[in-house]
Design a protein around this motif. Structure first.
Motif, PDB file in Angstrom:
ATOM      1  N   VAL A  42       0.859  -1.172   0.000  1.00 15.92           N
ATOM      2  CA  VAL A  42       0.000   0.000   0.000  1.00 15.92           C
ATOM      3  C   VAL A  42       0.898   1.225   0.000  1.00 15.92           C
ATOM      4  O   VAL A  42       1.825   1.340   0.807  1.00 15.92           O
ATOM      5  N   LEU A  43       0.663   2.123  -0.932  1.00 14.37           N
ATOM      6  CA  LEU A  43       1.404   3.376  -1.037  1.00 14.37           C
ATOM      7  C   LEU A  43       0.517   4.504  -0.547  1.00 14.37           C
ATOM      8  O   LEU A  43      -0.567   4.740  -1.098  1.00 14.37           O
ATOM      9  N   LEU A  44       0.959   5.195   0.504  1.00 13.45           N
ATOM     10  CA  LEU A  44       0.193   6.308   1.044  1.00 13.45           C
ATOM     11  C   LEU A  44       0.688   7.603   0.420  1.00 13.45           C
ATOM     12  O   LEU A  44       1.898   7.894   0.438  1.00 13.45           O
ATOM     13  N   LEU A  45      -0.242   8.365  -0.140  1.00 14.75           N
ATOM     14  CA  LEU A  45       0.069   9.592  -0.867  1.00 14.75           C
ATOM     15  C   LEU A  45      -0.421  10.781  -0.053  1.00 14.75           C
ATOM     16  O   LEU A  45      -1.623  10.979   0.106  1.00 14.75           O
ATOM     17  N   PRO A  46       0.486  11.598   0.486  1.00 16.59           N
ATOM     18  CA  PRO A  46       0.088  12.726   1.331  1.00 16.59           C
ATOM     19  C   PRO A  46      -0.658  13.801   0.564  1.00 16.59           C
ATOM     20  O   PRO A  46      -0.673  13.847  -0.674  1.00 16.59           O
ATOM     21  N   ASP A  47      -1.267  14.700   1.322  1.00 23.61           N
ATOM     22  CA  ASP A  47      -1.947  15.864   0.757  1.00 23.61           C
ATOM     23  C   ASP A  47      -0.910  16.815   0.156  1.00 23.61           C
ATOM     24  O   ASP A  47       0.286  16.718   0.451  1.00 23.61           O
ATOM     25  N   GLN A  58       0.245  -7.570   8.637  1.00 25.85           N
ATOM     26  CA  GLN A  58       1.559  -8.199   8.792  1.00 25.85           C
ATOM     27  C   GLN A  58       1.538  -9.694   8.492  1.00 25.85           C
ATOM     28  O   GLN A  58       2.503 -10.234   7.947  1.00 25.85           O
ATOM     29  N   ASP A  59       0.434 -10.365   8.806  1.00 25.59           N
ATOM     30  CA  ASP A  59       0.357 -11.800   8.513  1.00 25.59           C
ATOM     31  C   ASP A  59       0.127 -12.077   7.034  1.00 25.59           C
ATOM     32  O   ASP A  59       0.329 -13.209   6.567  1.00 25.59           O
ATOM     33  N   ASP A  60      -0.316 -11.058   6.306  1.00 27.65           N
ATOM     34  CA  ASP A  60      -0.559 -11.213   4.868  1.00 27.65           C
ATOM     35  C   ASP A  60       0.673 -10.861   4.036  1.00 27.65           C
ATOM     36  O   ASP A  60       0.666 -11.059   2.821  1.00 27.65           O
ATOM     37  N   GLY A  61       1.702 -10.295   4.673  1.00 31.58           N
ATOM     38  CA  GLY A  61       2.875  -9.855   3.924  1.00 31.58           C
ATOM     39  C   GLY A  61       2.702  -8.476   3.326  1.00 31.58           C
ATOM     40  O   GLY A  61       3.211  -8.192   2.236  1.00 31.58           O
ATOM     41  N   LEU A  62       2.007  -7.585   4.046  1.00 26.69           N
ATOM     42  CA  LEU A  62       1.769  -6.233   3.544  1.00 26.69           C
ATOM     43  C   LEU A  62       2.943  -5.314   3.877  1.00 26.69           C
ATOM     44  O   LEU A  62       3.418  -5.278   5.014  1.00 26.69           O
ATOM     45  N   ALA A  63       3.396  -4.572   2.880  1.00 29.26           N
ATOM     46  CA  ALA A  63       4.385  -3.520   3.070  1.00 29.26           C
ATOM     47  C   ALA A  63       3.711  -2.171   2.849  1.00 29.26           C
ATOM     48  O   ALA A  63       2.967  -2.002   1.877  1.00 29.26           O
ATOM     49  N   ALA A  64       3.954  -1.232   3.746  1.00 28.71           N
ATOM     50  CA  ALA A  64       3.362   0.108   3.652  1.00 28.71           C
ATOM     51  C   ALA A  64       4.464   1.141   3.497  1.00 28.71           C
ATOM     52  O   ALA A  64       5.447   1.134   4.252  1.00 28.71           O
ATOM     53  N   GLY A 100       8.702  -6.912  -7.183  1.00 32.68           N
ATOM     54  CA  GLY A 100       8.236  -7.806  -8.229  1.00 32.68           C
ATOM     55  C   GLY A 100       6.737  -7.679  -8.469  1.00 32.68           C
ATOM     56  O   GLY A 100       6.133  -6.635  -8.242  1.00 32.68           O
ATOM     57  N   ASP A 101       6.149  -8.775  -8.922  1.00 31.07           N
ATOM     58  CA  ASP A 101       4.735  -8.778  -9.337  1.00 31.07           C
ATOM     59  C   ASP A 101       3.823  -8.958  -8.127  1.00 31.07           C
ATOM     60  O   ASP A 101       3.331 -10.060  -7.857  1.00 31.07           O
ATOM     61  N   VAL A 102       3.595  -7.867  -7.391  1.00 33.46           N
ATOM     62  CA  VAL A 102       2.686  -7.896  -6.245  1.00 33.46           C
ATOM     63  C   VAL A 102       1.609  -6.839  -6.461  1.00 33.46           C
ATOM     64  O   VAL A 102       1.839  -5.832  -7.122  1.00 33.46           O
ATOM     65  N   PRO A 103       0.392  -7.052  -5.931  1.00 30.99           N
ATOM     66  CA  PRO A 103      -0.673  -6.055  -6.093  1.00 30.99           C
ATOM     67  C   PRO A 103      -0.391  -4.811  -5.248  1.00 30.99           C
ATOM     68  O   PRO A 103       0.180  -4.892  -4.160  1.00 30.99           O
ATOM     69  N   VAL A 104      -0.813  -3.676  -5.779  1.00 27.14           N
ATOM     70  CA  VAL A 104      -0.563  -2.392  -5.128  1.00 27.14           C
ATOM     71  C   VAL A 104      -1.881  -1.663  -4.901  1.00 27.14           C
ATOM     72  O   VAL A 104      -2.742  -1.622  -5.790  1.00 27.14           O
ATOM     73  N   GLY A 149      -8.918  -6.456   2.021  1.00 27.86           N
ATOM     74  CA  GLY A 149      -9.833  -7.151   1.126  1.00 27.86           C
ATOM     75  C   GLY A 149      -9.396  -7.081  -0.319  1.00 27.86           C
ATOM     76  O   GLY A 149      -9.440  -8.084  -1.051  1.00 27.86           O
ATOM     77  N   SER A 150      -8.944  -5.904  -0.753  1.00 27.65           N
ATOM     78  CA  SER A 150      -8.589  -5.734  -2.162  1.00 27.65           C
ATOM     79  C   SER A 150      -7.245  -6.375  -2.496  1.00 27.65           C
ATOM     80  O   SER A 150      -7.081  -6.952  -3.579  1.00 27.65           O
ATOM     81  N   LEU A 151      -6.276  -6.302  -1.588  1.00 29.35           N
ATOM     82  CA  LEU A 151      -4.946  -6.835  -1.887  1.00 29.35           C
ATOM     83  C   LEU A 151      -4.831  -8.333  -1.668  1.00 29.35           C
ATOM     84  O   LEU A 151      -4.118  -9.021  -2.402  1.00 29.35           O
ATOM     85  N   PHE A 152      -5.526  -8.853  -0.653  1.00 21.87           N
ATOM     86  CA  PHE A 152      -5.309 -10.243  -0.254  1.00 21.87           C
ATOM     87  C   PHE A 152      -6.562 -11.109  -0.306  1.00 21.87           C
ATOM     88  O   PHE A 152      -6.535 -12.255   0.150  1.00 21.87           O
ATOM     89  N   GLY A 153      -7.642 -10.571  -0.837  1.00 20.94           N
ATOM     90  CA  GLY A 153      -8.850 -11.369  -0.982  1.00 20.94           C
ATOM     91  C   GLY A 153      -9.567 -11.658   0.323  1.00 20.94           C
ATOM     92  O   GLY A 153     -10.381 -12.582   0.384  1.00 20.94           O
TER      93      GLY A 153
END
Length: 253
Positions: free
Chosen positions: A30-35, A64-70, A103-107, A216-220
């Motif tokens: 997940v990429l957080l985009l500031p104001d 964290q259990d899904d392998g999410l990087a922020a 690599g090929d991971v959903p964003v 929900g969107s990244l990991f189903g």
């Protein structure tokens, strides 16, 4: 002798937000985009960056259990700057950097204010599978070309806007959501009643909504009922879903 303006920095992805017990392998980002601002070539605001860190930490901890990087993205400058759309260009660069690094991971692109606009504009990148726009700033000038929406086809799209936002007109995000829903039925919008641009009054509920949507969107993961209902509802019902104080509890049911 006149002073020379310092060159603007290059965009940066920002250090990954770490939490104890996080999986070493990254399965989604997940990429957080500031104001930002409508027109400015000044250096990015450190405050806008810092304001995104609490949400980044919450998302990283929840995933964290899904392998999410922020990551919180560092822009080159703080302005959108008309047709240059610099914040959107920096968001697209950040997605490319994610692909290079992981690599090929959903964003998921998650932006606030002008960052919300950047998330929506950059959402067509092939690596992006979802867009979260919180209080997105959109141009009020009728002579300005409408924001594109057809590129969002195939993405999960969620807009969240406070009804008392004095900086970003909530009616404009509603109209954009209406247009986006015609091109992509996986679009929904929640209204946070009596909340302002910063979405502080019902912060806990907004954060719970963001966590549910990103996982929900990244990991189903199964969406909470309010999100599932909003995504499934035909327009205009799915575009003016209320966000009330009890919503956070329903996310945890």
């Amino acid at each position: 002798m006149g002073q020379r303006a310092l060159p603007l920095p290059a965009p940066r992805l920002g250090r990954a937000v770490k939490t104890a017990g996080a999986q070493p392998a990254v399965s989604g980002v997940v990429l957080l985009l500031p104001d930002g601002e409508a027109d400015s070539h000044r250096r990015p605001s450190s405050l806008s960056y810092a304001l995104q860190l609490p949400l980044a930490r919450t998302l990283a901890r929840a995933g964290q259990d899904d392998g999410l990087a922020a990551h919180v993205v560092h822009y080159r400058c703080r302005g959108w700057n008309a047709t240059d759309a610099q914040l959107a260009a920096d968001a697209e660069w950040a997605v490319e950097e994610v692909v290079r690094r992981y690599g090929d991971v959903p964003v998921c692109l998650a932006g606030h204010g002008m960052g919300g606009r950047a998330a929506l504009r950059a959402g067509g990148h092939p690596a992006v599978n979802s867009v979260l726009a919180m209080a997105p700033w959109l141009p009020e000038d009728p002579s300005v070309e409408q924001e594109p929406v057809k590129h969002l086809l195939g993405r999960q799209v969620l807009l969240v806007h406070g009804t008392n936002d004095a900086r970003s007109d909530p009616e404009l995000s509603f109209r954009l959501a209406q247009r986006a829903k015609k091109a992509n039925r996986n679009t929904c919008r929640f209204e946070v009643h009596s909340d302002g641009h910063a979405l502080r009054q019902h912060r806990a509920e907004v954060v719970a909504l963001a966590v549910d949507f990103v996982r929900g969107s990244l990991f189903g993961r199964t969406y909470a009922r309010p999100v599932a209902d909003a995504l499934a509802a035909p327009p205009p019902l799915g575009l003016r879903m209320p966000l009330a104080a009890g919503f956070g509890r329903s996310l945890r049911d």
